[in-house]
Design a protein around this motif. Structure first.
Motif, PDB file in Angstrom:
ATOM      1  N   ARG A   7       1.055  -0.914   0.098  1.00 61.75           N
ATOM      2  CA  ARG A   7      -0.057   0.179   0.198  1.00 61.75           C
ATOM      3  C   ARG A   7       1.277   1.354  -0.231  1.00 61.75           C
ATOM      4  N   SER A   8       1.625   1.486   0.616  1.00 63.50           N
ATOM      5  CA  SER A   8       2.687   2.381   1.263  1.00 63.50           C
ATOM      6  C   SER A   8       3.526   2.477  -0.497  1.00 63.50           C
ATOM      7  N   LEU A  11       0.894   4.148  -2.590  1.00 64.42           N
ATOM      8  CA  LEU A  11       0.500   4.715  -2.586  1.00 64.42           C
ATOM      9  C   LEU A  11       1.881   6.458  -3.325  1.00 64.42           C
ATOM     10  N   PRO A  48      -4.890   5.947   4.335  1.00 59.48           N
ATOM     11  CA  PRO A  48      -4.416   4.737   3.790  1.00 59.48           C
ATOM     12  C   PRO A  48      -2.972   3.645   4.564  1.00 59.48           C
ATOM     13  N   ILE A  49      -2.145   4.298   5.334  1.00 55.68           N
ATOM     14  CA  ILE A  49      -1.213   4.183   5.340  1.00 55.68           C
ATOM     15  C   ILE A  49      -1.857   3.609   6.968  1.00 55.68           C
ATOM     16  N   PRO A  52      -4.554  -0.135   8.509  1.00 54.42           N
ATOM     17  CA  PRO A  52      -4.884  -0.906   7.461  1.00 54.42           C
ATOM     18  C   PRO A  52      -6.468  -1.430   6.970  1.00 54.42           C
ATOM     19  N   LEU A  56      -8.396   0.778   0.026  1.00 48.39           N
ATOM     20  CA  LEU A  56      -7.011   1.746  -0.882  1.00 48.39           C
ATOM     21  C   LEU A  56      -7.388   2.530  -1.956  1.00 48.39           C
TER      22      LEU A  56
END
Length: 224
Positions: A7-8, A11, A48-49, A52, A56
């Motif tokens: 996810r990181s 983003l 979002p980071i 969790p 996303l």
């Protein structure tokens, strides 16, 4: 852990793409609207980071929406002078012929310390030396010195020189830059011939810079 890492990365790529889409500016050159959008994007991207459980896509949607709004607004301000003035403001003269315009400084809430610091950054230590000083829409102060305090240029001395583009990198850490060579009207064969004059080859060259008139800097690669 792997999901958070993924996810990181996603983003990060979205934020980089968004900022690239908005254009290339340094932080100090951003218009007020652009600065607000940049801060909002950075804050939204952290949600979002940090959480969790947050999907996303909903986390990405506000970022893309803000970027689209900024791009649309930028296009509109390019087409409309009135809108551009409303959104970005207009430059203001704070010094004219050595005289500080105090009403304008009050309007901009600009202190004497701010003004003198801007003058010092332009190698000017007294307002008397300034013909014009203008506060730009980004907040930067542009200074135009009086004639007596300007640097002498070759034209003032009657010296005539042919202007040409600055040198470009044609070899970078042993790699030949083909696009750079093409931009100065040269090719790889010419480059190798010039390097041979220096008793070098491309794979032994750390840096080579050239202009249309020829090679101007060559640095041999040393060590490993």
């Amino acid at each position: 852990m792997g999901i958070i890492l993924l996810r990181s990365v996603v983003l990060y790529l979205i934020v980089i793409f968004s900022l690239r889409l908005m254009g290339k500016r340094q932080l100090g050159e951003l218009q007020p609207g652009e600065l607000v959008i940049t801060i909002l994007i950075s804050n939204i991207a952290t949600l979002p980071i940090e959480n969790p459980a947050l999907p996303l896509l909903p986390g990405m949607l506000p970022i893309l929406t803000l970027v689209c709004l900024e791009v649309i607004m930028s296009f509109c301000t390019m087409k409309s002078k009135k809108l551009r003035k409303l959104v970005s403001g207009s430059p203001k003269i704070v010094i004219r012929d050595g005289e500080i315009i105090q009403n304008t400084m009050l309007e901009l809430r600009l202190t004497i310390d701010d003004l003198l610091m801007a003058l010092r950054s332009n190698q000017i230590f007294s307002p008397d030396e300034v013909q014009f000083a203008i506060v730009e829409t980004t907040g930067a102060i542009s200074v135009y010195p009086k004639a007596a305090y300007r640097n002498i240029v070759q034209e003032d001395m009657g010296i005539k020189n042919i202007s040409e583009d600055p040198p470009c990198v044609v070899v970078s850490d042993c790699a030949i830059m083909e696009k750079a060579l093409k931009s100065i009207g040269k090719d790889e064969k010419w480059l190798k011939k010039e390097l041979q004059k220096q008793k070098l080859s491309a794979d032994r060259t750390f840096l080579a810079m050239a202009t249309v008139s020829g090679i101007c800097v060559v640095i041999e690669k040393k060590g490993v």
